[in-house]
Enzyme design. Structure first.
Site, mmCIF file in Angstrom:
data_model
loop_
_atom_site.group_PDB
_atom_site.id
_atom_site.type_symbol
_atom_site.label_atom_id
_atom_site.label_comp_id
_atom_site.label_asym_id
_atom_site.label_seq_id
_atom_site.Cartn_x
_atom_site.Cartn_y
_atom_site.Cartn_z
ATOM 1 N N ASP A 149 28.199 -21.205 -29.690
ATOM 2 C CA ASP A 149 29.667 -20.848 -30.513
ATOM 3 C C ASP A 149 29.630 -22.204 -30.766
ATOM 4 O OD1 ASP A 149 31.655 -18.686 -31.133
ATOM 5 O OD2 ASP A 149 32.437 -20.384 -30.512
ATOM 6 N N LEU A 150 30.507 -22.662 -31.936
ATOM 7 C CA LEU A 150 31.589 -24.390 -32.458
ATOM 8 C C LEU A 150 32.152 -23.904 -31.598
ATOM 9 C CD1 LEU A 150 29.891 -24.291 -35.912
ATOM 10 C CD2 LEU A 150 28.654 -25.568 -34.084
ATOM 11 N N ASP A 185 31.259 -18.155 -36.001
ATOM 12 C CA ASP A 185 30.556 -19.442 -36.122
ATOM 13 C C ASP A 185 29.869 -19.424 -34.629
ATOM 14 O OD1 ASP A 185 32.146 -18.828 -34.266
ATOM 15 O OD2 ASP A 185 32.990 -21.024 -33.854
#
Length: 453
Positions: A333-334, A373
């Site tokens: 996960d960004l 994301d």
């Protein structure tokens, strides 16, 4: 008459097919020599003729026989001749009677010939209609199957029900490499054929590919274009090669062969193979269309990675295969991506997501956009060392996405192992998600992520 001969005219050649009494009998008439030249001239003229013997005065021995040549003509066609021989000379009355008789025989022969021709045409028509029905049935089966390997096997099996063959090969064009690659081979040398590519432009196959036209080459081993596959013997073979088309372009060939001197393909068989190849081309195009459709359905439009639905299917399949354990699942996960998106706008954010997808594909070979994301990577037969290497490379790849001057992009990662953490799909994803949330809570980024090992 003392003796009678029946001649048949076939391709301009006059052949005696019957004689009474038989030539083996000891009768004087049976031993008499027939005037072949005179008979042939009379038949060529199509007119009855009396051939009188040459009389030599005071010559000893029996009197020489005379001959009556009666061409068998009907419908303007000469079928042959009836030749009578006797010691007494034939009279004009004999000629008249026998001319009427042979005229009737000639007409009967013409009628019989027409009947045979009509019967032959009828058989050909019935065979043609049967072949057309089979083609329609085959076409239905081909179009209802969208699995590439199954369609290729169905093509090979179905064609054999229409046209007998000893070997079959299907080639696909690899334009980038400049070769034809075999995708199916039914041959005693199949293993060798499937590992041998053919240069585009070489052999009869190359000629068909270049000209886009089918070829029926009986005695193909004698054709100057013949190209022998290395390791296979030179043998008597007849060959039919037909182009396979996709959207009008030639994308491959269907090669069908028969072995031996008697293995020639007929014109009707050639036409059937061409018709069948057209159906096969449609079936292959149908497979390509379905494959493209499924690819689009399973591909994330923004990043080019496989989507969440494909991820869950692939994960379930890998977990069901014990040979692929242990399985490593990475959920990424960004970090702070929403802030970046709000600051730079959605187009810039989309560019970052595309770059992350490209980095995952380059480093891992394949990956998934799980949503937003968040991304996923499945690693069958994974090891702890491999997990560390992948995460370090992902950290470096993601950090290099933003230009200099920007704060480097980071991501949190959660790692889980199966069967250690879970053996079912949903439980496995939950375990990796739990590790991901722990990593995000620490806000430490990829390098310090807990690998769960």
């Amino acid at each position: 008459a003392d003796s009678t001969q029946l001649y048949v005219l076939d391709s301009g050649r006059l052949t005696c097919v019957a004689q009474l009494p038989p030539a083996t009998s000891g009768g004087r008439a049976a031993r008499a020599k027939y005037p072949t030249d005179e008979i042939e001239r009379a038949v060529a003229a199509g007119r009855p003729a009396i051939i009188e013997p040459i009389v030599t005065p005071l010559a000893p021995g029996p009197r020489q026989p005379g001959w009556l040549v009666l061409p068998l003509v009907g419908g303007g066609v000469t079928h042959g001749a009836l030749v009578l021989q006797r010691r007494e000379l034939f009279s004009g009355e004999d000629l008249t009677v026998m001319t009427v008789y042979t005229a009737l025989v000639g007409e009967r022969l013409t009628s019989a010939g027409r009947a045979v021709h009509v019967e032959s045409q009828q058989r050909e028509l019935e065979q043609h209609l049967l072949s057309q029905r089979r083609l329609l049935e085959i076409n239905e089966r081909l179009l209802s199957n969208v699995d590439p390997a199954s369609v290729l096997d169905l093509i090979a099996d179905s064609l054999k029900s229409l046209v007998a063959y000893d070997n079959l090969t299907i080639y696909r064009v690899d334009a980038a490499a400049g070769v034809l690659r075999p995708v199916l081979a039914r041959d005693r040398f199949a293993a060798l054929i499937l590992t041998t590519t053919v240069q585009i432009g070489r052999g009869i196959t190359g000629w068909v590919l270049g000209h886009g036209a089918a070829e029926c080459v009986n005695d193909a081993h004698l054709d100057p274009r013949a190209n022998l596959i290395p390791g296979t013997p030179m043998e008597d073979e007849s060959l039919v090669v037909v182009p396979l088309r996709l959207k009008g372009d030639v994308v491959g060939t269907l090669n069908v062969g028969r072995m031996g001197e008697a293995g020639h393909f007929s014109g009707q068989e050639f036409e059937l193979v061409k018709l069948f190849a057209g159906q096969a081309s449609i079936a292959l195009a149908n497979v390509e269309a379905h494959r493209a459709l499924w690819t689009r359905a399973e591909t994330d439009a923004l990043t080019g990675l496989r989507n969440r639905g494909a991820f869950e299917q692939d994960l379930e399949r890998v977990l069901a295969d014990a040979a692929q354990a242990p399985v490593l699942l990475l959920m990424l996960d960004l970090d702070r991506f929403k802030l970046y998106n709000d600051r730079h706008g959605h187009p810039a954010g989309d560019s970052v997501l595309r770059a992350v997808g490209a980095a995952i594909a380059a480093i891992c070979g394949a990956g998934y956009r799980y949503g937003g994301d968040e991304f996923a990577v499945i690693v069958p037969n994974g090891t702890s060392v491999q997990a560390s290497e992948i995460i370090e490379r992902l950290a470096a790849g993601i950090a290099a996405i933003l230009p200099g001057g920007e704060t480097p992009l980071t991501a949190s990662v959660g790692a889980a192992w199966s069967p250690e953490a879970a053996s079912t799909k949903d439980a496995f994803i939950a375990a990796a998600d739990e590790e991901l949330y722990r990593a995000k809570a620490k806000a430490s980024g990829l390098p310090n992520a807990d690998l769960g090992v």
